[in-house]
Motif scaffolding. Sequence first.
Motif, PDB file in Angstrom:
ATOM      1  N   GLN A 203       0.827  -1.203   0.000  1.00  0.00           N
ATOM      2  CA  GLN A 203       0.000   0.000   0.000  1.00  0.00           C
ATOM      3  C   GLN A 203       0.865   1.258   0.000  1.00  0.00           C
ATOM      4  O   GLN A 203       0.543   2.254  -0.670  1.00  0.00           O
ATOM      5  N   LEU A 204       1.971   1.209   0.723  1.00  0.00           N
ATOM      6  CA  LEU A 204       2.875   2.352   0.764  1.00  0.00           C
ATOM      7  C   LEU A 204       3.516   2.600  -0.601  1.00  0.00           C
ATOM      8  O   LEU A 204       3.627   3.748  -1.051  1.00  0.00           O
ATOM      9  N   LEU A 205       3.927   1.536  -1.272  1.00  0.00           N
ATOM     10  CA  LEU A 205       4.498   1.684  -2.613  1.00  0.00           C
ATOM     11  C   LEU A 205       3.463   2.238  -3.593  1.00  0.00           C
ATOM     12  O   LEU A 205       3.778   3.087  -4.438  1.00  0.00           O
ATOM     13  N   LYS A 206       2.233   1.758  -3.473  1.00  0.00           N
ATOM     14  CA  LYS A 206       1.168   2.250  -4.349  1.00  0.00           C
ATOM     15  C   LYS A 206       0.918   3.737  -4.120  1.00  0.00           C
ATOM     16  O   LYS A 206       0.789   4.516  -5.084  1.00  0.00           O
ATOM     17  N   LEU A 207       0.863   4.140  -2.861  1.00  0.00           N
ATOM     18  CA  LEU A 207       0.618   5.544  -2.553  1.00  0.00           C
ATOM     19  C   LEU A 207       1.792   6.417  -2.992  1.00  0.00           C
ATOM     20  O   LEU A 207       1.599   7.533  -3.492  1.00  0.00           O
ATOM     21  N   SER A 208       3.007   5.916  -2.825  1.00  0.00           N
ATOM     22  CA  SER A 208       4.182   6.669  -3.267  1.00  0.00           C
ATOM     23  C   SER A 208       4.156   6.878  -4.775  1.00  0.00           C
ATOM     24  O   SER A 208       4.509   7.957  -5.273  1.00  0.00           O
ATOM     25  N   ARG A 209       3.733   5.854  -5.492  1.00  0.00           N
ATOM     26  CA  ARG A 209       3.619   5.984  -6.945  1.00  0.00           C
ATOM     27  C   ARG A 209       2.572   7.029  -7.320  1.00  0.00           C
ATOM     28  O   ARG A 209       2.784   7.832  -8.246  1.00  0.00           O
ATOM     29  N   GLN A 210       1.462   7.047  -6.605  1.00  0.00           N
ATOM     30  CA  GLN A 210       0.422   8.036  -6.883  1.00  0.00           C
ATOM     31  C   GLN A 210       0.925   9.456  -6.630  1.00  0.00           C
ATOM     32  O   GLN A 210       0.624  10.383  -7.397  1.00  0.00           O
ATOM     33  N   ILE A 211       1.691   9.640  -5.562  1.00  0.00           N
ATOM     34  CA  ILE A 211       2.250  10.962  -5.273  1.00  0.00           C
ATOM     35  C   ILE A 211       3.229  11.380  -6.369  1.00  0.00           C
ATOM     36  O   ILE A 211       3.253  12.538  -6.808  1.00  0.00           O
ATOM     37  N   ALA A 212       4.044  10.429  -6.831  1.00  0.00           N
ATOM     38  CA  ALA A 212       5.004  10.743  -7.893  1.00  0.00           C
ATOM     39  C   ALA A 212       4.290  11.143  -9.184  1.00  0.00           C
ATOM     40  O   ALA A 212       4.683  12.106  -9.856  1.00  0.00           O
ATOM     41  N   VAL A 213       3.224  10.422  -9.526  1.00  0.00           N
ATOM     42  CA  VAL A 213       2.462  10.758 -10.735  1.00  0.00           C
ATOM     43  C   VAL A 213       1.808  12.128 -10.592  1.00  0.00           C
ATOM     44  O   VAL A 213       1.811  12.943 -11.530  1.00  0.00           O
ATOM     45  N   ALA A 214       1.255  12.405  -9.407  1.00  0.00           N
ATOM     46  CA  ALA A 214       0.630  13.711  -9.179  1.00  0.00           C
ATOM     47  C   ALA A 214       1.654  14.839  -9.308  1.00  0.00           C
ATOM     48  O   ALA A 214       1.363  15.901  -9.867  1.00  0.00           O
ATOM     49  N   ALA A 215       2.863  14.607  -8.793  1.00  0.00           N
ATOM     50  CA  ALA A 215       3.905  15.632  -8.909  1.00  0.00           C
ATOM     51  C   ALA A 215       4.309  15.845 -10.368  1.00  0.00           C
ATOM     52  O   ALA A 215       4.530  16.984 -10.799  1.00  0.00           O
ATOM     53  N   GLN A 216       4.398  14.768 -11.133  1.00  0.00           N
ATOM     54  CA  GLN A 216       4.749  14.903 -12.547  1.00  0.00           C
ATOM     55  C   GLN A 216       3.670  15.646 -13.321  1.00  0.00           C
ATOM     56  O   GLN A 216       3.971  16.477 -14.187  1.00  0.00           O
ATOM     57  N   LEU A 217       2.405  15.370 -13.014  1.00  0.00           N
ATOM     58  CA  LEU A 217       1.313  16.055 -13.706  1.00  0.00           C
ATOM     59  C   LEU A 217       1.288  17.547 -13.388  1.00  0.00           C
ATOM     60  O   LEU A 217       0.752  18.337 -14.173  1.00  0.00           O
ATOM     61  N   ARG A 218       1.842  17.907 -12.247  1.00  0.00           N
ATOM     62  CA  ARG A 218       1.933  19.329 -11.886  1.00  0.00           C
ATOM     63  C   ARG A 218       3.277  19.934 -12.295  1.00  0.00           C
ATOM     64  O   ARG A 218       3.623  21.026 -11.848  1.00  0.00           O
ATOM     65  N   TYR A 219       4.027  19.191 -13.113  1.00  0.00           N
ATOM     66  CA  TYR A 219       5.316  19.653 -13.646  1.00  0.00           C
ATOM     67  C   TYR A 219       6.292  19.998 -12.521  1.00  0.00           C
ATOM     68  O   TYR A 219       7.037  20.971 -12.608  1.00  0.00           O
ATOM     69  N   PHE A 220       6.268  19.175 -11.473  1.00  0.00           N
ATOM     70  CA  PHE A 220       7.190  19.417 -10.368  1.00  0.00           C
ATOM     71  C   PHE A 220       8.623  19.197 -10.837  1.00  0.00           C
ATOM     72  O   PHE A 220       8.937  18.207 -11.490  1.00  0.00           O
TER      73      PHE A 220
END
Length: 230
Positions: A203-220
């Motif tokens: 679950q932690l790996l899944k959530l970390s992946r979601q955070i990474a995708v969200a950051a990429q979509l915001r052009y972090f």
Amino acid sequence: MRAKGRHKATEYRGAAGFDHHRLERAAARKSGYITATSLILVLLLSSGAFFLPDRYIPGLIACEICLVIHGVYRRGSLGVIARVFFVQLTITMSLYYLIHGQSQLAQGAVAVLRILLAFIPGWWLSITCAPERIGEVLTWVLPVKWAFVIAASISLLPYMTVELREIYHIQCLRGARINPKALRDPRNWSELINCVIFPVLIQLLKLSRQIAVAAQLRYFGKSNQPTHWR
């Protein structure tokens, strides 16, 4: 006259807006200094839990009792500390008993106490300081991406505590032998790992992946002057 009045009103709104932004920047700067002080305090206390001689442990306990009181005042949960303590007590004392017998149980208790004392400052920090402020302060000494990762990890702690509790209760309802009485038998520890630890890690790996995708979509990381994560 009307034009003159409108001009004065515009000047007043401009001055008020400037004062508001100035006060906002001053408040953010003050909050950053408080967060930086909190980070230094947490680092010192957590390090002291492992490196201080035994004779200084009572003083460290007194300091961390103050942190616990403040954390509870800020609506922190003592249940988190209690669960960490009992889990560490069960595992550490069992290992000391299996390896050293009864002669080293006192040292095992001291080890459990030191682990708990190292955990409490981080628990207090996650309650009293917002993750975005922690990330802002960390950018003073670390690259922006590293600061983002650390701040995001700290913000995940309350969520993962809830997730761990829910997974544990669900597995108990399914009949897994992971209740405190069953865990007295070391043969059931593998079931705890398979039924609770592995699902939490997934679950932690899944959530970390979601955070990474969200950051990429915001052009972090694309901007030279990024805003702080909120």
